[in-house]
Design a protein around this motif. Structure first.
Motif, PDB file in Angstrom:
ATOM      1  N   TYR A  12       0.818  -1.209   0.000  1.00  0.00           N
ATOM      2  CA  TYR A  12       0.000   0.000   0.000  1.00  0.00           C
ATOM      3  C   TYR A  12       0.852   1.260   0.000  1.00  0.00           C
ATOM      4  CZ  TYR A  12      -4.447  -2.318   0.333  1.00  0.00           C
ATOM      5  OH  TYR A  12      -5.563  -3.059   0.043  1.00  0.00           O
ATOM      6  N   GLN A  13       2.000   1.211   0.644  1.00  0.00           N
ATOM      7  CA  GLN A  13       2.890   2.365   0.619  1.00  0.00           C
ATOM      8  C   GLN A  13       3.366   2.651  -0.793  1.00  0.00           C
ATOM      9  OE1 GLN A  13       5.958   1.301   3.374  1.00  0.00           O
ATOM     10  NE2 GLN A  13       4.756   1.862   5.174  1.00  0.00           N
ATOM     11  N   LEU A  14       3.507   1.622  -1.581  1.00  0.00           N
ATOM     12  CA  LEU A  14       3.986   1.789  -2.952  1.00  0.00           C
ATOM     13  C   LEU A  14       2.926   2.351  -3.894  1.00  0.00           C
ATOM     14  CD1 LEU A  14       6.098  -1.467  -3.360  1.00  0.00           C
ATOM     15  CD2 LEU A  14       6.903   0.857  -2.897  1.00  0.00           C
ATOM     16  N   THR A  15       1.658   2.347  -3.476  1.00  0.00           N
ATOM     17  CA  THR A  15       0.612   2.869  -4.356  1.00  0.00           C
ATOM     18  C   THR A  15       0.785   4.370  -4.615  1.00  0.00           C
ATOM     19  OG1 THR A  15      -0.924   3.150  -2.499  1.00  0.00           O
ATOM     20  CG2 THR A  15      -1.081   1.096  -3.769  1.00  0.00           C
ATOM     21  N   GLY A  16       1.341   5.104  -3.663  1.00  0.00           N
ATOM     22  CA  GLY A  16       1.578   6.542  -3.857  1.00  0.00           C
ATOM     23  C   GLY A  16       2.600   6.817  -4.953  1.00  0.00           C
ATOM     24  N   PRO A  17       3.813   6.259  -4.827  1.00  0.00           N
ATOM     25  CA  PRO A  17       4.795   6.459  -5.898  1.00  0.00           C
ATOM     26  C   PRO A  17       4.343   5.878  -7.240  1.00  0.00           C
ATOM     27  CG  PRO A  17       5.883   5.674  -3.911  1.00  0.00           C
ATOM     28  CD  PRO A  17       4.409   5.601  -3.653  1.00  0.00           C
ATOM     29  N   LEU A  18       3.647   4.738  -7.208  1.00  0.00           N
ATOM     30  CA  LEU A  18       3.146   4.169  -8.463  1.00  0.00           C
ATOM     31  C   LEU A  18       2.123   5.097  -9.114  1.00  0.00           C
ATOM     32  CD1 LEU A  18       2.784   0.362  -7.637  1.00  0.00           C
ATOM     33  CD2 LEU A  18       4.374   1.435  -9.240  1.00  0.00           C
ATOM     34  N   PHE A  19       1.243   5.695  -8.282  1.00  0.00           N
ATOM     35  CA  PHE A  19       0.293   6.671  -8.822  1.00  0.00           C
ATOM     36  C   PHE A  19       1.035   7.826  -9.478  1.00  0.00           C
ATOM     37  CE2 PHE A  19      -1.619  10.856  -8.092  1.00  0.00           C
ATOM     38  CZ  PHE A  19      -2.647  10.778  -9.035  1.00  0.00           C
ATOM     39  N   ALA A  20       2.067   8.323  -8.819  1.00  0.00           N
ATOM     40  CA  ALA A  20       2.831   9.450  -9.367  1.00  0.00           C
ATOM     41  C   ALA A  20       3.415   9.105 -10.732  1.00  0.00           C
ATOM     42  CB  ALA A  20       3.933   9.871  -8.403  1.00  0.00           C
ATOM     43  N   VAL A  21       3.937   7.901 -10.877  1.00  0.00           N
ATOM     44  CA  VAL A  21       4.515   7.482 -12.158  1.00  0.00           C
ATOM     45  C   VAL A  21       3.427   7.367 -13.223  1.00  0.00           C
ATOM     46  CG1 VAL A  21       5.668   5.567 -13.354  1.00  0.00           C
ATOM     47  CG2 VAL A  21       6.525   6.364 -11.137  1.00  0.00           C
ATOM     48  N   VAL A  22       2.329   6.690 -12.890  1.00  0.00           N
ATOM     49  CA  VAL A  22       1.226   6.515 -13.858  1.00  0.00           C
ATOM     50  C   VAL A  22       0.656   7.871 -14.251  1.00  0.00           C
ATOM     51  CG1 VAL A  22      -1.133   5.611 -14.126  1.00  0.00           C
ATOM     52  CG2 VAL A  22       0.654   4.175 -13.150  1.00  0.00           C
ATOM     53  N   PHE A  23       0.472   8.754 -13.268  1.00  0.00           N
ATOM     54  CA  PHE A  23      -0.075  10.084 -13.549  1.00  0.00           C
ATOM     55  C   PHE A  23       0.865  10.871 -14.463  1.00  0.00           C
ATOM     56  CE2 PHE A  23      -0.620  14.594 -12.488  1.00  0.00           C
ATOM     57  CZ  PHE A  23      -1.975  14.744 -12.784  1.00  0.00           C
ATOM     58  N   TYR A  24       2.136  10.837 -14.171  1.00  0.00           N
ATOM     59  CA  TYR A  24       3.124  11.552 -14.978  1.00  0.00           C
ATOM     60  C   TYR A  24       3.114  11.038 -16.411  1.00  0.00           C
ATOM     61  CZ  TYR A  24       7.568  13.263 -16.753  1.00  0.00           C
ATOM     62  OH  TYR A  24       8.532  13.857 -17.531  1.00  0.00           O
TER      63      TYR A  24
END
Length: 185
Positions: A12-24
């Motif tokens: 779940y902690q990784l969902t934040g950085p993964l969101f940032a990558v997908v969003f970018y």
């Protein structure tokens, strides 16, 4: 058992950085500079027909990004609750903002797919109309960013889970995001 919980928590902690990558990738790399709302039907169709794969990929990344965003906000709320901090309304505002932001992401993807489909079928007036709608559908997106940041700022300021200055930065950025499309930056 604790090892399983720690691995679950790390996911779940990784969902934040993964969101940032997908969003970018979806919003900035693939989407690019789409035609403005005053563009002719021909210009809109030419753009979307020549950027078919990029637009399609960006649109199909949107549900993943929306899910990652909501999962990360939910994780943050859980962390505050599990640490028995007295958070006030901040975490709930954060969740509400992430849902609104995710909705804005999905609305943007839907309108992009509609423009793409109309362009692909040679429906110039429909493509032009959907392009205008797509250009003006930023409200839930910006509102979601604003509410998410305000909720994050409130959470940090009331719980001390992160340095207070970070809470103030989030709160100010959230209020500035209410300024409209220019607030995005």
């Amino acid at each position: 058992m604790l090892g399983k919980i720690a691995r679950f928590e790390l996911r779940y902690q990784l969902t934040g950085p993964l969101f940032a990558v997908v969003f970018y990738v979806a919003a900035l790399v693939l989407e690019g500079s789409t035609p403005g709302e005053k563009s002719s039907a021909t210009k809109v169709m030419d753009y979307y027909n020549s950027h078919h794969g990029r637009t399609l990929t960006s649109s199909f990344l949107a549900p993943l990004g929306a899910a990652l965003l909501v999962l990360f906000a939910s994780h943050l709320r859980s962390v505050v609750r599990d640490r028995h901090l007295v958070p006030g309304p901040g975490p709930t505002v954060l969740i509400a903002g992430s849902v609104l932001w995710a909705s804005g992401i999905l609305i943007g993807a839907t309108t992009s797919l509609a423009v793409l489909s109309a362009s692909d079928h040679g429906q110039g007036q429909v493509a032009q109309t959907m392009n205008v709608l797509s250009n003006d559908a930023w409200l839930p997106f910006i509102a979601g960013i604003a509410v998410t940041l305000i909720g994050a700022g409130m959470t940090v300021l009331t719980t001390g889970i992160l340095p207070k200055w970070l809470g103030w930065v989030a709160l100010v950025a959230g209020v500035l995001a209410l300024a409209g499309p220019g607030g995005f930056f």
